[in-house]
Design a protein around this motif. Structure first.
Motif, PDB file in Angstrom:
ATOM      1  N   GLN A  93       0.830  -1.212   0.000  1.00 29.59           N
ATOM      2  CA  GLN A  93       0.000   0.000   0.000  1.00 29.59           C
ATOM      3  C   GLN A  93       0.861   1.257   0.000  1.00 29.59           C
ATOM      4  O   GLN A  93       0.618   2.191  -0.783  1.00 29.59           O
ATOM      5  CB  GLN A  93      -0.924  -0.015   1.226  1.00 29.59           C
ATOM      6  N   ARG A  94       1.892   1.305   0.844  1.00 28.09           N
ATOM      7  CA  ARG A  94       2.781   2.482   0.903  1.00 28.09           C
ATOM      8  C   ARG A  94       3.515   2.667  -0.418  1.00 28.09           C
ATOM      9  O   ARG A  94       3.626   3.797  -0.931  1.00 28.09           O
ATOM     10  CB  ARG A  94       3.786   2.326   2.041  1.00 28.09           C
ATOM     11  N   LYS A  95       3.982   1.561  -0.985  1.00 29.64           N
ATOM     12  CA  LYS A  95       4.707   1.643  -2.267  1.00 29.64           C
ATOM     13  C   LYS A  95       3.797   2.178  -3.370  1.00 29.64           C
ATOM     14  O   LYS A  95       4.213   2.996  -4.209  1.00 29.64           O
ATOM     15  CB  LYS A  95       5.268   0.266  -2.641  1.00 29.64           C
ATOM     16  N   LEU A  96       2.557   1.703  -3.403  1.00 25.07           N
ATOM     17  CA  LEU A  96       1.606   2.180  -4.416  1.00 25.07           C
ATOM     18  C   LEU A  96       1.356   3.678  -4.277  1.00 25.07           C
ATOM     19  O   LEU A  96       1.387   4.426  -5.267  1.00 25.07           O
ATOM     20  CB  LEU A  96       0.277   1.429  -4.265  1.00 25.07           C
ATOM     21  N   GLN A  97       1.104   4.114  -3.057  1.00 20.34           N
ATOM     22  CA  GLN A  97       0.796   5.529  -2.826  1.00 20.34           C
ATOM     23  C   GLN A  97       1.994   6.420  -3.138  1.00 20.34           C
ATOM     24  O   GLN A  97       1.843   7.525  -3.673  1.00 20.34           O
ATOM     25  CB  GLN A  97       0.334   5.718  -1.380  1.00 20.34           C
ATOM     26  N   THR A  98       3.207   5.927  -2.843  1.00 24.36           N
ATOM     27  CA  THR A  98       4.421   6.690  -3.141  1.00 24.36           C
ATOM     28  C   THR A  98       4.599   6.847  -4.648  1.00 24.36           C
ATOM     29  O   THR A  98       4.887   7.945  -5.160  1.00 24.36           O
ATOM     30  CB  THR A  98       5.656   5.992  -2.543  1.00 24.36           C
ATOM     31  N   LEU A  99       4.404   5.741  -5.397  1.00 17.78           N
ATOM     32  CA  LEU A  99       4.590   5.776  -6.852  1.00 17.78           C
ATOM     33  C   LEU A  99       3.498   6.607  -7.538  1.00 17.78           C
ATOM     34  O   LEU A  99       3.756   7.286  -8.537  1.00 17.78           O
ATOM     35  CB  LEU A  99       4.578   4.353  -7.414  1.00 17.78           C
ATOM     36  N   ALA A 100       2.274   6.514  -6.999  1.00 16.44           N
ATOM     37  CA  ALA A 100       1.163   7.240  -7.628  1.00 16.44           C
ATOM     38  C   ALA A 100       1.220   8.735  -7.323  1.00 16.44           C
ATOM     39  O   ALA A 100       0.530   9.536  -7.954  1.00 16.44           O
ATOM     40  CB  ALA A 100      -0.165   6.661  -7.146  1.00 16.44           C
ATOM     41  N   GLY A 101       2.064   9.115  -6.324  1.00 17.62           N
ATOM     42  CA  GLY A 101       2.228  10.533  -5.992  1.00 17.62           C
ATOM     43  C   GLY A 101       1.048  11.058  -5.216  1.00 17.62           C
ATOM     44  O   GLY A 101       0.762  12.240  -5.210  1.00 17.62           O
TER      45      GLY A 101
END
Length: 729
Positions: A721-729
């Protein structure tokens, strides 16, 4: 051996040396008595003893304030050398066709320490053993000559209590170098081979003289601790918690464990997730990163679907279905057509199948290339039946290449698809999700369908929940139970479980009280032994009488919460095998005997054979002499060699986790208070919703209530979840 007043004699096999002082020969060990199954602790001056020796000890029992009851030995005698014990264990393991436990005892009794030389150099003398004829001698000698590497490891390891299946995995991995690897670094085996635990390697290492606080042991213990945590579903674990857990596991100083943790991070054997306190194994972290990158790439890429007038398409699908969709169903269709990646979730009877069929019809009319897949064969079969289109397992969709050790379909050779539908998405674990999303072309649409109330994936990760919780993707939740589900007691009870209805449904005292026209019953049998007896009675006598068109083995599935115990999977399988299968052709491996016509389950992915974790089959042929068998998995007959059998298990009863993604005409669920460690709401809900036509719960109504009230499902530590939110900005 003379006993002094107040002393008693204890005989048994020394299975483990916990501590040994070379200077004064003081030893603490674990001995398995001749009478009794549980190992006991022995202490005393025991010069030069070895694991595997049969000892006779004179002494007395004493209670230690910290370690409990111990047998204090004043003196001892070694009555059977470790080498002979190892020989007998090997011969009785079932690995040498023609020799079982009975013959192993007779051969060792006749030849003792000379047994190996006799078989190797003078096998004709085996005929001196009553019951062994010329043909059996030839079979024994042929098997003996073909098993040199396995034999060497078996004779070495069986002394230390390593199981037959584990020995076979070690030889399969290292071949003739197996013993050398074990002698140099037993912890390597725990790191590299599935199914070999740290505790097995640690027991071997300590008996080979490795120090308790050696860097080698601490590193192996830390890595094992994290793998063990992954086995519980986490893709990482907080640093402080991992340090404490590893120190407890190793019975080592926490500061020393902390030092080794930091060194493992420096050496890149562990990864500290960026912006997080989670420690991850490198392969796990990489899979999560790649999954996140691929998911965000799909989300951000423009759609390549042909022009679709969405409202007109929804109206067309309703007319084609012959009824109007509920608001939430229509919205699910709109989201799937409009958004690059969307999620549809809902329980049984809420109309997921209706939406899938409508979506597929719309896409087919627009000539969109669709790919439909699910994690298991049975789930793929149901998806195909629901949509009237071909569906595959994810493994077969991606096409595993054994030569390269990876899937053929990947980011460089993506799948040819404009729309991908994945059913039973709650079963997606971290690594399979990574491989799947990387293989989906960026321009394709993706619809994930699943039930968030079911158990999460067996493997590490919580992919569907992480995608939903990220807030980056549209989610449609189907909550209305439609008419076709309202008449089903199974569906009603499943939804009742979700809202905390703890009273056992349709309670009866025995099979005589069951009305087979109803689809759900709870048969009272509070004691584990009574529960097992009722399960056997129901499967053997009543179900075949009530439903003569069903196959009593393949159409009926017993689902149990736990493996061990009286009402556990192991004991249930033995009882059901004895009750349902009268075939005598058999092959034995370790403690498991497979008969022709047995129902079996594959426990690990075997890409060479094309069978995967959770696949159910039936033994079609047994070669008792060669120790091999063939099994039918969904119409494909697969030949399994001796080495392959370690990944096979009887499947009259399987775990609820293994049943995910499958449905069965009849499901039988034993449920007793002894299962309390695993009784959870989502476990019971998952089991109940596996039944398509009939569900029988058998056991203690109190256990049912315990499961319903326990909604504290274990929180999984993941970083997706954290990785997704970081990549999606």
């Amino acid at each position: 051996m003379a006993l002094r007043p107040g002393e008693e004699l204890l005989r048994g096999v020394l299975e483990r040396i916990v501590y040994y002082n070379d200077e004064n020969h003081f030893c603490i060990g674990e001995l398995r008595p001749d009478k009794g199954r549980q190992a006991v602790t022995i202490v005393g001056t025991l010069p030069q003893v070895q694991c595997g020796e049969t000892l006779a000890l004179a002494g007395h029992w004493a209670s230690h304030h910290e370690y409990g009851q111990q047998f204090k030995a004043r003196t001892f005698e070694s009555t059977l050398p470790a080498t002979v014990h190892g020989i007998r264990q090997y011969l009785g393991s079932g690995l040498v066709p023609g020799i079982g436990k009975a013959y192993a005892e007779k051969i060792v009794a006749r030849f003792g320490v000379d047994t190996l030389r006799v078989i190797e150099e003078d096998s004709g003398r085996l005929r001196e053993v009553p019951g062994i004829g010329k043909k059996r001698v030839q079979e024994i000698k042929a098997a003996w000559d073909s098993q040199r590497a396995l034999r060497e490891v078996m004779l070495f390891l069986r002394t230390y209590g390593v199981t037959v299946n584990q020995c076979m995995r070690i030889v399969k991995a290292y071949g003739n170098a197996a013993k050398q690897v074990l002698m140099e670094d037993p912890y390597q085996v725990a790191r590299e081979i599935d199914g070999i635990g740290f505790k097995t390697a640690d027991r071997l290492a300590i008996n080979l003289g490795f120090a308790n606080d050696s860097a080698q042991r601490l590193d192996a213990g830390i890595l094992h601790a994290l793998k063990e945590i992954e086995g519980e579903g986490h893709t990482g674990f907080p640093l402080d918690a991992l340090q404490a857990h590893a120190a407890d596991l190793l019975q080592a100083d926490g500061l020393k464990v902390g030092e080794r943790l930091r060194r493992l991070v420096e050496e890149k054997q562990l990864r500290l997730a960026d912006g997080s306190v989670l420690l991850q194994l490198p392969a796990t972290a990489l899979a999560e990163e790649r999954a996140a990158q691929a998911i965000v790439r799909i989300r951000n890429h423009s759609s390549q679907l042909p022009p679709i007038k969405i409202e007109m398409a929804v109206q067309w699908a309703q007319e084609r279905a012959g009824f109007g969709f509920a608001l939430e169903q229509a919205e699910a269709l709109r989201q799937a057509l409009r958004c690059k990646l969307s999620i549809l979730t809902g329980g049984p009877g809420t109309g997921k199948t209706t939406i899938l069929r409508a979506l597929v019809d719309i896409l087919a009319a627009k000539q969109v290339r669709m790919l439909l897949a699910a994690p298991t064969g049975r789930a793929a079969q149901r998806l195909s039946q629901a949509t009237r289109k071909p569906a595959a397992t994810i493994h077969r969709l991606l096409k595993f290449d054994p030569a390269n050790g990876g899937f053929v379909a990947n980011e460089n050779q993506p799948l040819n698809a404009g729309f991908v539908v994945i059913d039973e998405a709650s079963m997606l674990d971290n690594r399979l999700a990574s491989a799947l999303f990387r293989a989906i072309p960026a321009e394709a649409h993706v619809l994930l369908v699943g039930d968030v109330h079911q158990l999460p994936s067996v493997g590490a990760g919580n992919v569907l929940a992480d995608l939903i919780d990220s807030g980056l993707f549209p989610v449609t939740r189907l909550q209305h139970i439609f008419r076709q589900g309202k008449g089903s007691s199974i569906v009603q009870a499943a939804h009742g479980i979700l809202v905390g209805q703890a009273q056992a449904p349709f309670l009866v005292d025995g099979c005589n009280d069951i009305d087979p026209r109803h689809d759900l019953h709870f048969i009272r049998a509070p004691e584990p032994a009574d529960c097992v007896a009722r399960v056997v009675e129901l499967c053997r006598d009543w179900i075949p009488r009530w439903f003569p068109t069903l196959n009593p083995v393949m159409d009926v599935q017993v689902l149990a919460p736990m493996h061990r115990g009286v009402a556990g999977i192991g004991n249930l399988n033995e009882a059901l095998q004895a009750a349902l299968n009268r075939e005598r052709n058999k092959v034995t491996l370790g403690t498991t005997t497979f008969h022709q016509a047995d129902k079996v389950i594959q426990l690990r992915n075997n890409y060479d054979k094309g069978i995967f974790n959770g696949d159910l089959g039936r033994v079609s042929h047994v070669n008792s002499e060669a120790g091999t068998l063939a099994a039918d998995f969904d119409g494909a007959e697969v030949e399994l060699e001796r080495m392959d059998l370690s990944d096979l298990q009887l499947a009259y009863a399987i775990s609820i986790h293994k049943s995910q993604g499958s449905e069965f005409p009849v499901v039988v669920i034993p449920l007793v208070k002894a299962h309390f460690l695993l009784l959870q709401r989502n476990l019971l809900y998952t089991a109940l919703t596996r039944g398509r036509r009939k569900v029988f719960l058998i056991g203690d109504p109190v256990a049912f209530a315990m499961a319903v009230r326990n909604q504290e499902a274990t929180v999984r530590h993941t970083d997706l979840q954290r990785k997704l939110q970081t990549l999606a900005g």
